[in-house]
Motif scaffolding. Structure first.
Motif, short mmCIF file in Angstrom:
data_model
loop_
_atom_site.label_atom_id
_atom_site.label_comp_id
_atom_site.label_asym_id
_atom_site.label_seq_id
_atom_site.Cartn_x
_atom_site.Cartn_y
_atom_site.Cartn_z
N GLU A 13 0.94 -1.21 -0.02
CA GLU A 13 0.01 0.05 -0.18
C GLU A 13 0.82 1.26 -0.03
N LYS A 14 0.26 2.47 -0.32
CA LYS A 14 0.89 3.71 -0.27
C LYS A 14 1.39 3.86 1.09
N PHE A 15 2.67 4.51 1.42
CA PHE A 15 3.14 4.68 2.83
C PHE A 15 3.70 5.86 3.02
N GLU A 16 3.62 6.82 4.00
CA GLU A 16 4.55 7.91 4.09
C GLU A 16 5.76 7.71 4.52
N TRP A 17 6.68 7.86 3.75
CA TRP A 17 8.25 7.58 4.03
C TRP A 17 8.73 9.03 4.28
N HIS A 18 9.52 8.84 5.19
CA HIS A 18 10.42 10.19 5.41
C HIS A 18 11.79 10.46 4.75
N VAL A 19 11.85 11.43 4.43
CA VAL A 19 13.18 11.78 3.45
C VAL A 19 13.90 12.78 4.27
N GLY A 20 15.41 12.36 4.45
CA GLY A 20 16.37 12.95 4.99
C GLY A 20 17.36 13.69 4.05
N GLY A 21 18.30 14.67 4.56
CA GLY A 21 19.20 14.97 3.73
C GLY A 21 19.73 16.26 4.38
N PHE A 22 20.76 16.97 3.74
CA PHE A 22 21.50 18.09 4.26
C PHE A 22 20.69 19.26 3.85
N ASN A 23 19.79 19.12 3.00
CA ASN A 23 19.15 20.50 2.45
C ASN A 23 17.86 19.80 1.61
N TYR A 24 17.03 20.84 1.27
CA TYR A 24 15.75 20.55 0.53
C TYR A 24 15.85 19.82 -0.65
N GLU A 25 17.03 20.11 -1.40
CA GLU A 25 17.33 19.29 -2.58
C GLU A 25 17.30 18.02 -2.67
N ALA A 26 17.42 17.38 -1.52
CA ALA A 26 17.47 15.90 -1.37
C ALA A 26 16.01 15.45 -1.71
N LEU A 27 15.05 16.17 -0.88
CA LEU A 27 13.61 15.90 -1.40
C LEU A 27 13.41 16.10 -2.73
N GLU A 28 13.67 17.09 -3.31
CA GLU A 28 13.17 17.28 -4.78
C GLU A 28 13.70 16.23 -5.63
N LEU A 29 14.94 15.88 -5.33
CA LEU A 29 15.54 14.83 -6.41
C LEU A 29 14.91 13.40 -6.10
N VAL A 30 14.51 13.03 -4.62
CA VAL A 30 13.77 11.98 -4.70
C VAL A 30 12.42 11.98 -5.16
N GLU A 31 11.75 12.97 -5.20
CA GLU A 31 10.53 13.27 -5.90
C GLU A 31 10.40 13.10 -7.26
N GLU A 32 11.75 13.89 -7.71
CA GLU A 32 11.81 13.92 -9.33
C GLU A 32 12.09 12.44 -9.90
N GLU A 33 12.86 11.82 -9.11
CA GLU A 33 13.23 10.38 -9.75
C GLU A 33 11.95 9.37 -9.69
N LEU A 34 11.39 9.48 -8.54
CA LEU A 34 9.99 8.79 -8.23
C LEU A 34 9.02 9.05 -9.45
N GLU A 35 8.87 10.16 -9.48
CA GLU A 35 7.86 10.59 -10.78
C GLU A 35 8.20 10.02 -12.20
N GLU A 36 9.56 10.12 -12.24
CA GLU A 36 10.02 9.49 -13.74
C GLU A 36 9.70 8.06 -13.58
N VAL A 37 10.05 7.16 -12.46
CA VAL A 37 9.84 5.98 -12.44
C VAL A 37 8.12 5.53 -12.41
N ARG A 38 7.37 6.44 -11.87
CA ARG A 38 6.00 6.20 -12.05
C ARG A 38 5.58 6.34 -13.25
N CYS A 39 5.93 7.28 -14.19
CA CYS A 39 5.46 7.55 -15.42
C CYS A 39 6.02 6.14 -16.38
#
Length: 117
Positions: free
Chosen positions: A85-111
């Motif tokens: 099922e969909k799950f709410e995962w935590h994303v960590g990093g040293f800045n918000y770019e970490a979250l942006e890159l995770v989202e970007e790659e995940l969206e590409e894979v979903r497509c």
């Protein structure tokens, strides 16, 4: 356009000092498709995390960004996050770019997954 050149998944990636930068909703299978098998599949010593990816994104310009994706304080040995099922995962990093890159790659894979269906 995706400017990610490569994504590394390894226990040797230095994540000490990283902190929560956001959350994402995804299935375990989507994350495996995007980032490979989790870096860690066993509960941490304190039991607060049972599934975690340690990632390093390499940009085409040679820049590196560290990100972690993990379940947090579920205390269930990964049962909930690996349920399919969909799950709410935590994303960590040293800045918000970490979250942006995770989202970007995940969206590409979903497509790609949607096209393959």
């Amino acid at each position: 356009m995706n400017n990610i050149y490569n994504i590394y998944n390894s226990q040797s990636i230095k994540t000490s000092g990283a902190s929560l930068v956001g959350t994402i909703e995804a299935t375990y299978e989507e994350l495996i498709e995007a980032f490979g098998e989790p870096t860690y599949k066993e509960p941490s010593g304190d039991g607060k995390v049972s599934t975690e990816w340690n990632l390093e994104f390499e940009h085409q310009d040679g820049k590196y960004v560290v990100a972690t994706i993990y379940d947090w304080k579920m205390y269930d040995n990964g049962t909930a996050c690996r349920s399919g099922e969909k799950f709410e995962w935590h994303v960590g990093g040293f800045n918000y770019e970490a979250l942006e890159l995770v989202e970007e790659e995940l969206e590409e894979v979903r497509c790609e997954m949607a096209i393959a269906k």
